[in-house]
Design a protein around this motif. Structure first.
Motif, PDB file in Angstrom:
ATOM      1  N   THR A  25      51.210  32.558  26.263  1.00  0.00           N
ATOM      2  CA  THR A  25      50.405  32.300  24.582  1.00  0.00           C
ATOM      3  C   THR A  25      49.286  31.116  25.584  1.00  0.00           C
ATOM      4  O   THR A  25      49.088  30.370  24.426  1.00  0.00           O
ATOM      5  CB  THR A  25      51.940  31.153  24.379  1.00  0.00           C
ATOM      6  OG1 THR A  25      51.905  30.403  25.334  1.00  0.00           O
ATOM      7  CG2 THR A  25      52.596  32.309  23.409  1.00  0.00           C
ATOM      8  N   ALA A  26      49.104  31.428  26.448  1.00  0.00           N
ATOM      9  CA  ALA A  26      47.801  30.274  26.430  1.00  0.00           C
ATOM     10  C   ALA A  26      46.793  30.848  26.246  1.00  0.00           C
ATOM     11  O   ALA A  26      46.506  31.405  25.883  1.00  0.00           O
ATOM     12  CB  ALA A  26      47.968  30.174  28.319  1.00  0.00           C
ATOM     13  N   ALA A  27      45.681  29.301  25.743  1.00  0.00           N
ATOM     14  CA  ALA A  27      43.979  29.732  25.024  1.00  0.00           C
ATOM     15  C   ALA A  27      43.681  29.537  26.112  1.00  0.00           C
ATOM     16  O   ALA A  27      43.952  29.573  27.088  1.00  0.00           O
ATOM     17  CB  ALA A  27      44.700  28.562  24.251  1.00  0.00           C
ATOM     18  N   PRO A  28      42.552  30.408  25.411  1.00  0.00           N
ATOM     19  CA  PRO A  28      41.302  30.882  26.786  1.00  0.00           C
ATOM     20  C   PRO A  28      40.414  29.491  27.478  1.00  0.00           C
ATOM     21  O   PRO A  28      40.667  28.535  26.356  1.00  0.00           O
ATOM     22  CB  PRO A  28      40.352  31.901  25.676  1.00  0.00           C
ATOM     23  CG  PRO A  28      41.411  31.706  24.791  1.00  0.00           C
ATOM     24  CD  PRO A  28      42.010  30.919  24.209  1.00  0.00           C
ATOM     25  N   GLY A  29      39.923  30.190  27.526  1.00  0.00           N
ATOM     26  CA  GLY A  29      39.630  28.405  28.866  1.00  0.00           C
ATOM     27  C   GLY A  29      40.002  27.923  30.477  1.00  0.00           C
ATOM     28  O   GLY A  29      40.219  28.288  31.088  1.00  0.00           O
ATOM     29  N   GLY A  30      39.707  26.836  30.896  1.00  0.00           N
ATOM     30  CA  GLY A  30      40.015  26.646  31.901  1.00  0.00           C
ATOM     31  C   GLY A  30      41.417  25.892  32.416  1.00  0.00           C
ATOM     32  O   GLY A  30      41.248  24.683  31.324  1.00  0.00           O
ATOM     33  N   ARG A  31      41.527  25.644  33.610  1.00  0.00           N
ATOM     34  CA  ARG A  31      43.062  25.755  33.735  1.00  0.00           C
ATOM     35  C   ARG A  31      43.004  25.010  35.266  1.00  0.00           C
ATOM     36  O   ARG A  31      42.212  25.570  36.083  1.00  0.00           O
ATOM     37  CB  ARG A  31      44.125  25.724  33.301  1.00  0.00           C
ATOM     38  CG  ARG A  31      44.487  26.287  31.990  1.00  0.00           C
ATOM     39  CD  ARG A  31      44.868  25.490  31.391  1.00  0.00           C
ATOM     40  NE  ARG A  31      45.000  25.308  29.992  1.00  0.00           N
ATOM     41  CZ  ARG A  31      44.264  25.823  28.849  1.00  0.00           C
ATOM     42  NH1 ARG A  31      43.274  25.942  29.088  1.00  0.00           N
ATOM     43  NH2 ARG A  31      44.838  26.398  27.787  1.00  0.00           N
ATOM     44  N   TYR A  32      43.146  23.820  35.801  1.00  0.00           N
ATOM     45  CA  TYR A  32      42.769  23.323  37.039  1.00  0.00           C
ATOM     46  C   TYR A  32      44.034  22.607  37.224  1.00  0.00           C
ATOM     47  O   TYR A  32      44.943  22.181  36.686  1.00  0.00           O
ATOM     48  CB  TYR A  32      41.718  22.274  36.781  1.00  0.00           C
ATOM     49  CG  TYR A  32      40.463  23.116  36.259  1.00  0.00           C
ATOM     50  CD1 TYR A  32      39.715  23.680  36.803  1.00  0.00           C
ATOM     51  CD2 TYR A  32      40.418  22.744  34.755  1.00  0.00           C
ATOM     52  CE1 TYR A  32      38.524  24.125  36.172  1.00  0.00           C
ATOM     53  CE2 TYR A  32      39.790  23.144  33.709  1.00  0.00           C
ATOM     54  CZ  TYR A  32      38.420  23.924  34.844  1.00  0.00           C
ATOM     55  OH  TYR A  32      37.444  24.533  34.117  1.00  0.00           O
ATOM     56  N   ALA A  33      43.369  22.665  39.209  1.00  0.00           N
ATOM     57  CA  ALA A  33      45.455  22.047  39.551  1.00  0.00           C
ATOM     58  C   ALA A  33      44.868  21.974  40.956  1.00  0.00           C
ATOM     59  O   ALA A  33      44.171  22.666  41.534  1.00  0.00           O
ATOM     60  CB  ALA A  33      46.160  22.603  39.784  1.00  0.00           C
ATOM     61  N   ALA A  34      45.719  20.916  41.714  1.00  0.00           N
ATOM     62  CA  ALA A  34      45.177  20.425  42.872  1.00  0.00           C
ATOM     63  C   ALA A  34      46.273  20.888  43.960  1.00  0.00           C
ATOM     64  O   ALA A  34      47.437  20.319  43.480  1.00  0.00           O
ATOM     65  CB  ALA A  34      44.614  19.425  43.253  1.00  0.00           C
ATOM     66  N   ILE A  35      47.150  21.291  45.043  1.00  0.00           N
ATOM     67  CA  ILE A  35      47.597  21.288  46.023  1.00  0.00           C
ATOM     68  C   ILE A  35      47.758  20.852  47.182  1.00  0.00           C
ATOM     69  O   ILE A  35      46.594  20.878  47.367  1.00  0.00           O
ATOM     70  CB  ILE A  35      48.248  22.711  46.920  1.00  0.00           C
ATOM     71  CG1 ILE A  35      48.342  24.114  45.739  1.00  0.00           C
ATOM     72  CG2 ILE A  35      49.609  22.833  47.449  1.00  0.00           C
ATOM     73  CD1 ILE A  35      48.853  25.349  45.983  1.00  0.00           C
ATOM     74  N   LEU A  36      48.528  19.111  47.225  1.00  0.00           N
ATOM     75  CA  LEU A  36      48.160  18.525  48.516  1.00  0.00           C
ATOM     76  C   LEU A  36      49.321  18.868  49.833  1.00  0.00           C
ATOM     77  O   LEU A  36      50.111  19.160  49.254  1.00  0.00           O
ATOM     78  CB  LEU A  36      48.628  17.649  47.961  1.00  0.00           C
ATOM     79  CG  LEU A  36      47.879  16.643  46.477  1.00  0.00           C
ATOM     80  CD1 LEU A  36      48.948  15.359  46.229  1.00  0.00           C
ATOM     81  CD2 LEU A  36      46.122  16.591  47.321  1.00  0.00           C
ATOM     82  N   PHE A  37      48.928  18.856  51.137  1.00  0.00           N
ATOM     83  CA  PHE A  37      48.966  19.022  52.137  1.00  0.00           C
ATOM     84  C   PHE A  37      49.475  17.077  53.083  1.00  0.00           C
ATOM     85  O   PHE A  37      48.078  16.641  52.609  1.00  0.00           O
ATOM     86  CB  PHE A  37      48.581  20.151  53.013  1.00  0.00           C
ATOM     87  CG  PHE A  37      48.376  21.491  51.996  1.00  0.00           C
ATOM     88  CD1 PHE A  37      49.582  22.658  52.309  1.00  0.00           C
ATOM     89  CD2 PHE A  37      47.687  22.131  51.417  1.00  0.00           C
ATOM     90  CE1 PHE A  37      49.604  23.481  52.130  1.00  0.00           C
ATOM     91  CE2 PHE A  37      47.450  23.644  50.787  1.00  0.00           C
ATOM     92  CZ  PHE A  37      48.598  23.894  51.178  1.00  0.00           C
TER      93      PHE A  37
ATOM     94  N   SER B 295      43.986  21.204  47.999  1.00  0.00           N
ATOM     95  CA  SER B 295      42.648  22.226  47.539  1.00  0.00           C
ATOM     96  C   SER B 295      42.986  22.616  46.642  1.00  0.00           C
ATOM     97  O   SER B 295      44.087  22.386  45.777  1.00  0.00           O
ATOM     98  CB  SER B 295      44.043  23.170  48.362  1.00  0.00           C
ATOM     99  OG  SER B 295      43.128  25.015  47.680  1.00  0.00           O
ATOM    100  N   LEU B 296      41.658  23.021  45.460  1.00  0.00           N
ATOM    101  CA  LEU B 296      42.063  22.514  44.224  1.00  0.00           C
ATOM    102  C   LEU B 296      41.988  23.978  43.372  1.00  0.00           C
ATOM    103  O   LEU B 296      41.224  25.165  44.374  1.00  0.00           O
ATOM    104  CB  LEU B 296      40.501  22.284  43.647  1.00  0.00           C
ATOM    105  CG  LEU B 296      39.997  20.732  44.419  1.00  0.00           C
ATOM    106  CD1 LEU B 296      38.388  20.485  43.218  1.00  0.00           C
ATOM    107  CD2 LEU B 296      41.107  20.034  43.732  1.00  0.00           C
ATOM    108  N   ILE B 297      42.082  24.511  42.578  1.00  0.00           N
ATOM    109  CA  ILE B 297      42.516  25.840  41.867  1.00  0.00           C
ATOM    110  C   ILE B 297      41.823  25.834  40.487  1.00  0.00           C
ATOM    111  O   ILE B 297      42.029  24.779  39.502  1.00  0.00           O
ATOM    112  CB  ILE B 297      44.145  25.822  41.865  1.00  0.00           C
ATOM    113  CG1 ILE B 297      44.557  26.146  43.776  1.00  0.00           C
ATOM    114  CG2 ILE B 297      44.687  27.245  41.206  1.00  0.00           C
ATOM    115  CD1 ILE B 297      46.366  26.538  43.990  1.00  0.00           C
ATOM    116  N   TYR B 298      41.336  27.013  40.486  1.00  0.00           N
ATOM    117  CA  TYR B 298      39.973  26.614  39.482  1.00  0.00           C
ATOM    118  C   TYR B 298      40.880  28.426  38.937  1.00  0.00           C
ATOM    119  O   TYR B 298      40.725  29.041  39.244  1.00  0.00           O
ATOM    120  CB  TYR B 298      39.075  27.182  39.467  1.00  0.00           C
ATOM    121  CG  TYR B 298      38.241  25.266  39.590  1.00  0.00           C
ATOM    122  CD1 TYR B 298      37.323  25.036  39.563  1.00  0.00           C
ATOM    123  CD2 TYR B 298      38.202  25.239  41.774  1.00  0.00           C
ATOM    124  CE1 TYR B 298      36.738  23.997  39.849  1.00  0.00           C
ATOM    125  CE2 TYR B 298      37.665  23.823  41.965  1.00  0.00           C
ATOM    126  CZ  TYR B 298      36.791  22.947  40.496  1.00  0.00           C
ATOM    127  OH  TYR B 298      36.532  22.108  41.104  1.00  0.00           O
TER     128      TYR B 298
END
Length: 240
Positions: A39-51, A76-79
């Motif tokens: 159900t995710a709408a089109p477009g960008g989603r963003y997250a970051a994994i921290l170590f 580490s950024l995730i696009y």
């Protein structure tokens, strides 16, 4: 930059391995799983994994003989781009600077708001021209991402210390896959009024001094003429 919750993909990411051991001078790959909702709408989603280290690290201070705790984090950024049509819309919310300055350089503030649903990276510059249309200096915008629902502020330093007259600062930038434009301009004045007042006062003093000297000179000249007339009269009387 704090990304609005609707553009966050943190809940979509699963990290199967929470802790790992890395040997000295070694590399470790960390697999992750990204579950995109249907159900995710089109477009960008963003997250970051921290170590970060599980234990505490310390930094020795040789002067005091004590150790200072050090916190180290690597991100580490995730696009993610959800398939479908995206909206690219940016608004120039601020383009301003001082209307009057005594000296340069001139500080111009530019703020761009991303109202779309995908990150943008504006490319452009701010150009400063003098009253004759000549380019004084050009400052490029930093090539940085602006995430959806957030804004970025750019500070441009233009010109030199010694400047005089009317100047125009113009922003020209493009963004998005379609190369949409952002443009604006403002007018300002640079005039070293303190120096100008000092020069005017100095000129007035010079004029006053010259005027006083000239009056004294003319007075002395008149007196000499009168003395010559008297001497001439006396000589004529002696001749008679």
């Amino acid at each position: 930059t704090i990304i609005p919750a609707k553009y966050s993909a943190a809940k979509w990411i699963v990290i199967p391995q929470g802790n790992l051991t890395i040997k000295g001078k070694d590399n470790v790959s960390v697999p992750i799983t990204i579950n995109v909702p249907t159900t995710a709408a089109p477009g960008g989603r963003y997250a970051a994994i921290l170590f970060q280290p599980s234990g505490s690290l310390t930094l020795g201070n040789p002067e005091s003989g004590q150790e200072t705790p050090v916190a180290i984090r690597m991100a580490s950024l995730i696009y993610i781009r959800v398939a479908g049509p995206i909206s690219e819309k940016a608004t120039l919310t601020k383009f301003e600077g001082p209307s009057f300055l005594e000296y340069g350089p001139i500080s111009i503030t530019t703020q761009i708001l991303n109202e779309g649903n995908y990150h943008i990276t504006p490319q452009g510059s701010v150009v400063l021209k003098d009253m004759f249309g000549r380019v004084v200096t050009t400052a490029k915008l930093d090539s940085k991402n602006i995430f959806p629902g957030t804004s970025r502020t750019y500070i441009s330093e233009l010109g030199h210390k010694v400047m005089l007259g009317k100047f125009t600062a113009t922003l020209t930038a493009t963004y998005g896959e379609g190369g949409k434009f952002l443009t604006s301009s403002l007018t300002l004045w640079v005039f070293p009024w303190k120096v100008a007042i000092a020069i005017i006062l100095a000129a007035i003093l010079v004029i006053l001094a010259f005027t006083i000297w000239y009056k004294k000179f003319k007075k002395k000249e008149v007196e000499l003429v009168e003395e010559l007339k008297e001497e001439k009269t006396e000589l004529e009387e002696l001749k008679e």
